[in-house]
Design an enzyme around this catalytic site. Structure first.
Site, PDB file in Angstrom:
ATOM      1  N   LYS A   8      32.962 -60.396  51.645  1.00 15.79           N
ATOM      2  CA  LYS A   8      33.236 -58.856  51.924  1.00 15.79           C
ATOM      3  C   LYS A   8      32.198 -58.510  52.556  1.00 15.79           C
ATOM      4  O   LYS A   8      30.918 -58.031  52.184  1.00 15.79           O
ATOM      5  CB  LYS A   8      33.518 -57.908  50.656  1.00 15.79           C
ATOM      6  CG  LYS A   8      33.931 -56.603  51.162  1.00 15.79           C
ATOM      7  CD  LYS A   8      33.737 -55.502  49.988  1.00 15.79           C
ATOM      8  CE  LYS A   8      32.497 -55.021  49.930  1.00 15.79           C
ATOM      9  NZ  LYS A   8      31.986 -54.101  51.091  1.00 15.79           N
ATOM     10  N   GLY A  42      22.258 -56.370  49.288  1.00  8.68           N
ATOM     11  CA  GLY A  42      22.537 -54.848  49.269  1.00  8.68           C
ATOM     12  C   GLY A  42      21.392 -54.216  48.610  1.00  8.68           C
ATOM     13  O   GLY A  42      20.419 -54.713  48.362  1.00  8.68           O
ATOM     14  N   SER A  43      21.880 -53.018  48.223  1.00  7.93           N
ATOM     15  CA  SER A  43      20.719 -52.031  47.650  1.00  7.93           C
ATOM     16  C   SER A  43      20.434 -52.521  46.090  1.00  7.93           C
ATOM     17  O   SER A  43      21.609 -53.105  45.439  1.00  7.93           O
ATOM     18  CB  SER A  43      21.195 -50.726  47.751  1.00  7.93           C
ATOM     19  OG  SER A  43      22.519 -50.489  47.062  1.00  7.93           O
ATOM     20  N   THR A  44      19.328 -52.058  45.763  1.00  7.69           N
ATOM     21  CA  THR A  44      19.210 -52.338  44.160  1.00  7.69           C
ATOM     22  C   THR A  44      20.291 -51.694  43.200  1.00  7.69           C
ATOM     23  O   THR A  44      20.683 -52.104  42.184  1.00  7.69           O
ATOM     24  CB  THR A  44      18.050 -51.887  43.588  1.00  7.69           C
ATOM     25  OG1 THR A  44      16.987 -52.760  44.425  1.00  7.69           O
ATOM     26  CG2 THR A  44      17.527 -52.052  42.512  1.00  7.69           C
ATOM     27  N   GLY A  72      23.387 -53.599  43.317  1.00  8.80           N
ATOM     28  CA  GLY A  72      23.210 -54.862  42.553  1.00  8.80           C
ATOM     29  C   GLY A  72      23.269 -54.805  40.907  1.00  8.80           C
ATOM     30  O   GLY A  72      23.767 -55.501  40.173  1.00  8.80           O
ATOM     31  N   GLU A  96      20.024 -60.130  46.433  1.00 10.80           N
ATOM     32  CA  GLU A  96      18.796 -59.788  47.278  1.00 10.80           C
ATOM     33  C   GLU A  96      18.798 -58.201  47.578  1.00 10.80           C
ATOM     34  O   GLU A  96      20.102 -57.797  48.133  1.00 10.80           O
ATOM     35  CB  GLU A  96      19.446 -60.499  48.616  1.00 10.80           C
ATOM     36  CG  GLU A  96      19.231 -62.100  48.632  1.00 10.80           C
ATOM     37  CD  GLU A  96      18.044 -62.604  48.324  1.00 10.80           C
ATOM     38  OE1 GLU A  96      16.919 -62.053  47.996  1.00 10.80           O
ATOM     39  OE2 GLU A  96      17.952 -63.806  47.787  1.00 10.80           O
ATOM     40  N   CYS A 149      15.275 -54.903  54.696  1.00 10.80           N
ATOM     41  CA  CYS A 149      14.942 -54.970  53.508  1.00 10.80           C
ATOM     42  C   CYS A 149      13.560 -55.381  53.516  1.00 10.80           C
ATOM     43  O   CYS A 149      12.846 -54.594  52.541  1.00 10.80           O
ATOM     44  CB  CYS A 149      15.909 -56.133  52.772  1.00 10.80           C
ATOM     45  SG  CYS A 149      15.711 -57.712  53.480  1.00 10.80           S
ATOM     46  N   GLU A 174      12.949 -46.238  48.667  1.00  9.77           N
ATOM     47  CA  GLU A 174      13.262 -47.121  50.045  1.00  9.77           C
ATOM     48  C   GLU A 174      13.837 -46.170  50.889  1.00  9.77           C
ATOM     49  O   GLU A 174      15.042 -45.839  50.884  1.00  9.77           O
ATOM     50  CB  GLU A 174      13.978 -48.333  49.474  1.00  9.77           C
ATOM     51  CG  GLU A 174      14.438 -49.132  50.821  1.00  9.77           C
ATOM     52  CD  GLU A 174      15.545 -50.412  50.542  1.00  9.77           C
ATOM     53  OE1 GLU A 174      16.560 -50.066  49.827  1.00  9.77           O
ATOM     54  OE2 GLU A 174      15.176 -51.312  51.020  1.00  9.77           O
TER      55      GLU A 174
END
Ligand code: NAD
Length: 487
Positions: free
Chosen positions: A183, A236-238, A241, A259, A293, A390
């Protein structure tokens, strides 16, 4: 022929790519072009049934093609042919990516796409070189570690480098003998659809790569929670995740590679080559308008070199050429959405309210689309929102130090540990501090990846689990089985 194009006359693929073709799709998320803010398309949303259709297609393709059981060199050759086609079709791919993303078309052809093709070849080369091993046992036994593909890998990618992130997932998964249901981001799906079409044209068995479009809540959850997805690979973002870990924990344990985000420091000592450091620091925060990132978003500079360094950075920032992603001359990217641009501005405003001084930027640019000016913030401490969050934009914070220990303390972020840069001409110090920095990648006297794909990338702390690139990424796409035979 110029790479520049008219965004209003580009034909976009519509639907999910399942098996060997685009299939009709429902539910449309409205899409706006970051370069001019115009509504131009809609992204379909695959529900659980569509995701299941893609997963079943992948399972049956694995079976009928015997992909994981082929002579490894055959897999390798097909992946090489796919990489060749990606290079041949680079202009089409670049346009499909540039229209929706923040990547300028000129940088895509010579950068992202060339690198992605090379990385697919890099992973292909592991197919017939990396396997199990015989292990030492006593004379009465034979011990070995066999490795096998997982089956169907679920991959989810972000919008900031769409083709490249897809290559990082698809390359190792396929080389290792798996099929993939991927996706892409709902903001940048088109180039990934075309990558899948090119794979089929290259002779990779249809059904091994399936692209389902949609958002995280519907499509993403359906992938990570699907019982026949054997492994998840996410970038993607934390925040996302963490939601993925939760969904996997709820729906059935499976391995995952995550990641995630970063807030990477760049530490510059006064003995460094200041011009070289200025070039690296500026590029790392202005490339893709800081939407990377590993953006080096926190400059930590020795006090007696800070004036020289800041002057050199300001000079470089002034020469940057912004422009729409479909203009081949554009160097500086827009922000992906108006919402994200507003978020950047909110963090800058809050940081200034908390005492930061704005040396340049700190506002939108007077251009169509979502451009935000390169921004330098100084006079800032560890609690400032611009140092903690971030930002994912072109905002560089500047902090100074006098002692090495102070630099180390400033560099250490409480939650992120993706990358760090270190600039010094003192070799002993470089090695000493490299050992201490808590990040998955350290760049010394440079900032950013080379084309040495053998170096894995991944985060410490909440920047992630596992690695992309390198041998590790290939190995992470195979499971191991220990075998002991009594002789
Ligand atoms: P994001 O987390 O919002 O979305 C990434 C992808 O995940 C998208 O496809 C999205 O639809 C999907 N998603 C969102 N929520 C989900 C959920 N609950 N379940 C399943 N899928 C879900 O990130 P973004 O805004 O697209 O990208 C920017 C982020 O990505 C930044 O934090 C950046 O640091 C990170 N990033 C990390 C790396 C790395 O290698 N570490 C590389 C690129 C980007």
């Amino acid at each position: 022929m110029s790479l520049s194009f008219d965004p209003d006359s580009l034909t976009l693929p519509v639907g999910h790519f399942i098996g060997d073709r685009l299939v009709a799709a429902e539910g449309m998320i409205p899409m706006k072009r970051p370069s001019d803010g115009k509504n131009y398309a809609g992204c379909p949303v695959a529900d659980a049934d569509v995701v299941d259709q893609a997963v079943q297609t992948a399972k049956s393709a694995l079976k009928t093609s015997n992909w994981g059981g082929l002579r490894p060199r055959e897999r390798l050759n097909l992946l090489h042919r796919w990489a060749d086609l990606i290079e041949q079709e680079a202009e089409t791919l670049a346009r499909l990516e540039a229209i929706s993303s923040t990547r300028p078309v000129g940088q895509l052809v010579s950068g992202d796409i060339a690198v992605s093709a090379e990385q697919i070849r890099f992973f292909a080369e592991f197919a017939d070189k990396e396997g199990g091993e015989l292990v030492p046992t006593d004379d009465g036994n034979l011990g070995m570690i066999m490795t096998e593909p997982y089956g169907v890998v679920g991959a989810i990618t972000p919008w900031n480098f769409p083709i490249n992130m897809a290559a990082w997932k698809l390359g190792p998964a396929l080389a290792a003998g798996n099929a993939v249901v991927l996706k892409p981001s709902e903001m940048t799906p088109f180039s990934t659809l075309y990558l899948a079409e090119l794979a089929v044209r290259a002779g990779i068995p249809a059904g091994l790569i399936n692209i389902v479009l949609g958002d995280g809540m519907t499509t993403g959850n359906a992938i990570t929670g699907h019982p026949d997805i054997a492994k998840v690979s996410f970038t993607g973002s934390t925040r996302a995740g963490s939601a993925i870990m939760e969904n996997i924990a709820r729906t059935g344990i499976k391995p995952m590679t995550l990641e995630l985000g970063g807030k990477s420091p760049q530490i510059v000592f006064a003995d460094a080559d200041i011009e070289k450091a200025a070039a690296a620091v500026t590029a790392s925060i202005t490339s893709n308008a800081g939407q990377a990132c590993v953006a080096g978003s926190r400059l930590i500079v020795e006090k007696n070199a800070s004036a020289r360094l800041i002057e050199a950075i300001l000079k470089r920032m002034k020469t940057i050429v912004p422009g729409p992603t479909w203009d081949a001359a554009s160097q500086y990217s827009p922000i992906i959405s108006d919402r994200q641009r507003q978020r950047i501005d909110d963090i800058v405003t809050a940081s200034v309210a908390a005492g930061a001084e704005r040396l340049t930027g700190g506002s939108s640019m007077d251009l169509p689309g979502y451009f935000y000016a390169p921004t330098l913030l100084t006079g800032i401490d560890q609690t400032s929102p611009a140092v903690v969050e971030e930002i994912f934009g072109p905002v560089l914070t500047i902090q100074t130090f006098e002692e090495e220990e102070e630099a180390m303390a400033l560099a250490d972020h409480p939650s992120y540990g993706l990358a760090a840069g270190l600039f010094t001409s003192d070799l002993s110090r470089a090695i000493r501090l490299t050992r201490r920095l808590q990040a998955g990648t350290i760049w010394v006297n440079r900032y950013g990846r080379s084309r040495d794909h053998i170096l894995p990338t991944g985060g410490y702390k909440q920047s992630g689990i596992g690695k992309d690139l390198g041998r590790e990424a290939f190995q992470a796409n195979r499971k191991s089985k220990s075998v002991l035979i009594s002789l």
